[in-house]
Design a protein around this motif. Structure first.
Motif, short mmCIF file in Angstrom:
data_model
loop_
_atom_site.label_atom_id
_atom_site.label_comp_id
_atom_site.label_asym_id
_atom_site.label_seq_id
_atom_site.Cartn_x
_atom_site.Cartn_y
_atom_site.Cartn_z
N SER A 58 2.04 3.11 15.76
CA SER A 58 2.77 2.15 16.59
C SER A 58 4.06 2.74 17.15
N GLY A 59 4.31 4.02 16.89
CA GLY A 59 5.54 4.66 17.34
C GLY A 59 5.52 5.02 18.81
N ARG A 60 6.60 5.64 19.25
CA ARG A 60 6.75 5.99 20.65
C ARG A 60 5.80 7.13 21.03
N GLU A 61 5.34 7.07 22.27
CA GLU A 61 4.39 8.08 22.75
C GLU A 61 5.00 9.48 22.71
N GLU A 62 6.32 9.57 22.94
CA GLU A 62 6.99 10.87 22.94
C GLU A 62 6.89 11.55 21.58
N VAL A 63 6.82 10.76 20.51
CA VAL A 63 6.68 11.31 19.16
C VAL A 63 5.23 11.68 18.90
N LYS A 64 4.33 10.80 19.28
CA LYS A 64 2.90 11.04 19.04
C LYS A 64 2.39 12.27 19.78
N GLU A 65 3.04 12.60 20.89
CA GLU A 65 2.64 13.80 21.63
C GLU A 65 2.82 15.07 20.80
N TRP A 66 3.79 15.07 19.89
CA TRP A 66 4.07 16.24 19.06
C TRP A 66 3.36 16.19 17.71
N ALA A 67 2.81 15.04 17.35
CA ALA A 67 2.24 14.86 16.02
C ALA A 67 0.84 15.46 15.91
N THR A 68 0.51 15.95 14.73
CA THR A 68 -0.83 16.47 14.48
C THR A 68 -1.81 15.34 14.18
N MET A 69 -1.30 14.23 13.62
CA MET A 69 -2.11 13.06 13.33
C MET A 69 -1.21 11.83 13.37
N CYS A 70 -1.80 10.65 13.55
CA CYS A 70 -1.02 9.43 13.43
C CYS A 70 -1.68 8.51 12.40
N PHE A 71 -0.84 7.72 11.73
CA PHE A 71 -1.29 6.82 10.67
C PHE A 71 -0.67 5.45 10.88
N ASP A 72 -1.36 4.43 10.38
CA ASP A 72 -0.87 3.06 10.52
C ASP A 72 0.35 2.80 9.65
N ASN A 73 0.43 3.49 8.52
CA ASN A 73 1.60 3.34 7.64
C ASN A 73 1.78 4.61 6.81
N VAL A 74 2.88 4.69 6.10
CA VAL A 74 3.18 5.88 5.30
C VAL A 74 2.20 6.00 4.14
N LYS A 101 -1.00 5.42 4.06
CA LYS A 101 -2.22 6.12 4.49
C LYS A 101 -1.95 7.60 4.70
N ALA A 102 -0.77 7.94 5.19
CA ALA A 102 -0.41 9.35 5.36
C ALA A 102 -0.33 10.05 4.01
N LEU A 103 0.27 9.39 3.03
CA LEU A 103 0.37 9.97 1.69
C LEU A 103 -1.00 10.17 1.06
N LYS A 104 -1.89 9.22 1.25
CA LYS A 104 -3.25 9.36 0.71
C LYS A 104 -3.95 10.56 1.33
N TYR A 105 -3.73 10.76 2.63
CA TYR A 105 -4.32 11.92 3.29
C TYR A 105 -3.76 13.21 2.70
N VAL A 106 -2.44 13.28 2.54
CA VAL A 106 -1.80 14.48 2.00
C VAL A 106 -2.30 14.76 0.59
N GLU A 131 0.83 -1.20 0.00
CA GLU A 131 0.00 0.00 0.00
C GLU A 131 0.87 1.25 0.00
N THR A 132 1.93 1.22 0.78
CA THR A 132 2.83 2.38 0.86
C THR A 132 3.60 2.56 -0.44
N LEU A 133 4.13 1.48 -1.00
CA LEU A 133 4.87 1.59 -2.26
C LEU A 133 3.97 2.13 -3.38
N ASP A 134 2.73 1.67 -3.43
CA ASP A 134 1.80 2.15 -4.46
C ASP A 134 1.48 3.63 -4.24
N ALA A 135 1.32 4.03 -2.98
CA ALA A 135 1.00 5.43 -2.69
C ALA A 135 2.16 6.35 -3.05
N ILE A 136 3.40 5.89 -2.83
CA ILE A 136 4.56 6.69 -3.22
C ILE A 136 4.57 6.89 -4.73
#
Length: 251
Positions: free
Chosen positions: A224-240, A242-247, A21-26
């Protein structure tokens, strides 16, 4: 045009693979005239090896946590050299009783000193330390200590002794040491300026070394990343992917 930068380990590469899914989205993202890059703590040879294995289409690579970058034609865009005398001094500072092994990087390959054969990795992009040290052109060092607590203590020692010149951070039992001011965030900024890209990047990561870019660019995190990163993130995604599709869905 849009600019998207992804971390590799734990972000683009999850559970031992890069999903289809990620390779296709790229592919779709780049076909629309956008730019996709990787920002990683790996050396150039290591990340290029991964790109070849999974056939990941990329327009640029920022490696060694922002210390070096190459464009899609493998042309070096910038390189942050650490003074060789400082590298030698830091090696002398390593706490020998707690040290499992250490390495130095010239940005392309990593040279490792492992006197007691504590490494279990078979990564062929890692070479003997003397092969890298002889050129005196290095971007950073790392060390693996016997415990996380000792790694934190040594990180604090380095940041105090070389304040304003050399900065260290802890990743589990590892201590990573770079020139101060070098990070994935600074690397992305430097690449944008070199290529005259007046674009705010979309970024995504999962671990400690991704915090500067996620925080600085209002970026995303892997769920699935560390909580310290998710605290700063505007959104979280299961994989890259899905993030690319959102963008791509955003105007």
């Amino acid at each position: 045009m849009k600019l998207f930068v992804s971390d590799y380990d734990g972000t683009l590469h999850i559970d031992g693979t890069v999903d289809q899914e990620t390779l296709d989205a790229i592919d779709v993202f780049r076909a629309q005239g956008n730019l996709f890059g990787i920002a990683t703590g790996r050396s150039l040879s290591s990340i290029k090896n991964q790109i070849e294995i999974y056939q990941i289409p990329v327009d640029f690579i920022i490696s060694e946590n922002g210390a070096i970058a190459v464009d899609g034609n493998d042309k070096q865009v910038y390189f942050h050299k650490m003074p060789f005398t400082r590298v030698q001094e830091i090696i002398a500072d390593f706490p020998k009783d707690e040290l499992l092994y250490y390495g130095v990087s010239d940005g392309v390959v990593v040279g490792v000193h492992d006197e007691f054969n504590n490494r279990t990795s078979t990564d062929t992009t890692i070479v003997d330390i003397d092969d890298v040290m002889m050129h005196e052109k290095l971007v950073g060092l790392y060390a693996k200590l016997d415990t996380h607590a000792n790694a934190v203590q040594f990180t604090q020692f380095i940041n105090h002794k070389y304040e304003g010149e050399t900065c260290a951070f802890t990743w589990f039992q590892y201590v990573v040491i770079l020139n101060c001011g070098v990070s994935k965030h600074s690397g992305i900024d430097e690449y944008r300026k070199a290529k005259n890209l007046d674009l705010k990047p979309y970024v995504i990561g999962d671990s400690f070394n991704d915090i500067p870019m996620v925080k600085g660019f209002d970026g995303f995190a892997i769920c699935s990343g560390r909580e310290e990163v998710k605290e700063w993130a505007t959104m979280c995604f299961d994989n890259v992917g899905k993030a690319l599709k959102y963008v791509m869905s955003q105007d």
